[in-house]
Design an enzyme around this catalytic site. Sequence first.
Site, PDB file in Angstrom:
ATOM      1  CE1 TYR A 148      69.678  33.482  63.983  1.00  0.00           C
ATOM      2  CE2 TYR A 148      71.931  34.022  63.233  1.00  0.00           C
ATOM      3  CZ  TYR A 148      70.517  33.812  62.928  1.00  0.00           C
ATOM      4  OH  TYR A 148      70.082  34.107  61.548  1.00  0.00           O
ATOM      5  CB  CYS A 149      67.745  31.625  68.531  1.00  0.00           C
ATOM      6  SG  CYS A 149      66.219  31.230  69.295  1.00  0.00           S
ATOM      7  N   PRO A 150      69.959  28.829  69.668  1.00  0.00           N
ATOM      8  CG  PRO A 150      71.644  28.131  71.232  1.00  0.00           C
ATOM      9  CD  PRO A 150      71.216  29.338  70.672  1.00  0.00           C
ATOM     10  CE  LYS A 161      69.365  27.789  64.181  1.00  0.00           C
ATOM     11  NZ  LYS A 161      69.383  28.325  65.750  1.00  0.00           N
TER      12      LYS A 161
END
Length: 284
Positions: A148-150, A161
């Site tokens: 998420y939020c890459p 991550k």
Amino acid sequence: MDKALELLRQDTWRLIDQTALGPHFHALQSFGTDDTLCASVGAGLAPATARAWVHHDTVVLGIQDTKLPYIKDGLAYLEQNGYQYIVRNSGGLAVVLDEGVLNLSLILPETDKGIDINRGYEAMWHLIQRLFSDFPNQIEAREITGSYCPGSFDLSIDGKKFAGISQRRLRKGVAVQIYLGVFGSGSDRAGLLREFYSRSKKGEHTKFVYPDVNPAVMASLSELFGTELTVTDVMLRLMMFLKQNSGQLVAGYLNGEEISLFEQYYERMAERNSKFLKQIESSQ
């Protein structure tokens, strides 16, 4: 990397530790505080500042998230699971904050030469590498697909991550911001946002490409290192690093001028969030 390292060496580092303020410390206050610090540090009213904080059960949305076609359903899902939410004023997409996630901002003055975006990102990456240099794991900076939020400066170990970095620039001040999954389940956090996007999008085609979140690519540092870290552990590491990379390390809170500035920036954030929520209400 040398220019990035220079950013971490300051004549004075001020450390503002807000990690123990508890569940009533609202995320809007954090974004108002970082804007305040950008203005004060940028104007030379305060030294370079590291601010650390924790928010309980909060999802921080990006502006693009507010444009999801069924955002109401996604927000209802977050509320049902005990999460509050805000819309931030810096770039990026939704992230999950809870008591196992440490947030850190480095607020630096823009000198005549300026601080380009990559230099800010690299400084934070180097800081995290140094904080955990006693572990053998290699910390990489590259986009992790399915997170998420890459972003291109996702921090990961073995393809999983544990942190994301963003930047905020205001009035000759730069805030380089990171969220660090210190303990808890990275995949559970990712699962929450996977379901949020599923309910907010319902398979519709959208102009903006939202992440197809894969919980298997997210983890916390405790999971990745195989040892139980706490926020306090990381704060001790941070304090040692700042002490070693400054003429002096001072602990503190907002000074008098900053308190006045904070009222303005907090009000601005609150009004912006109220506006977004009204737009969401009226659009569906």
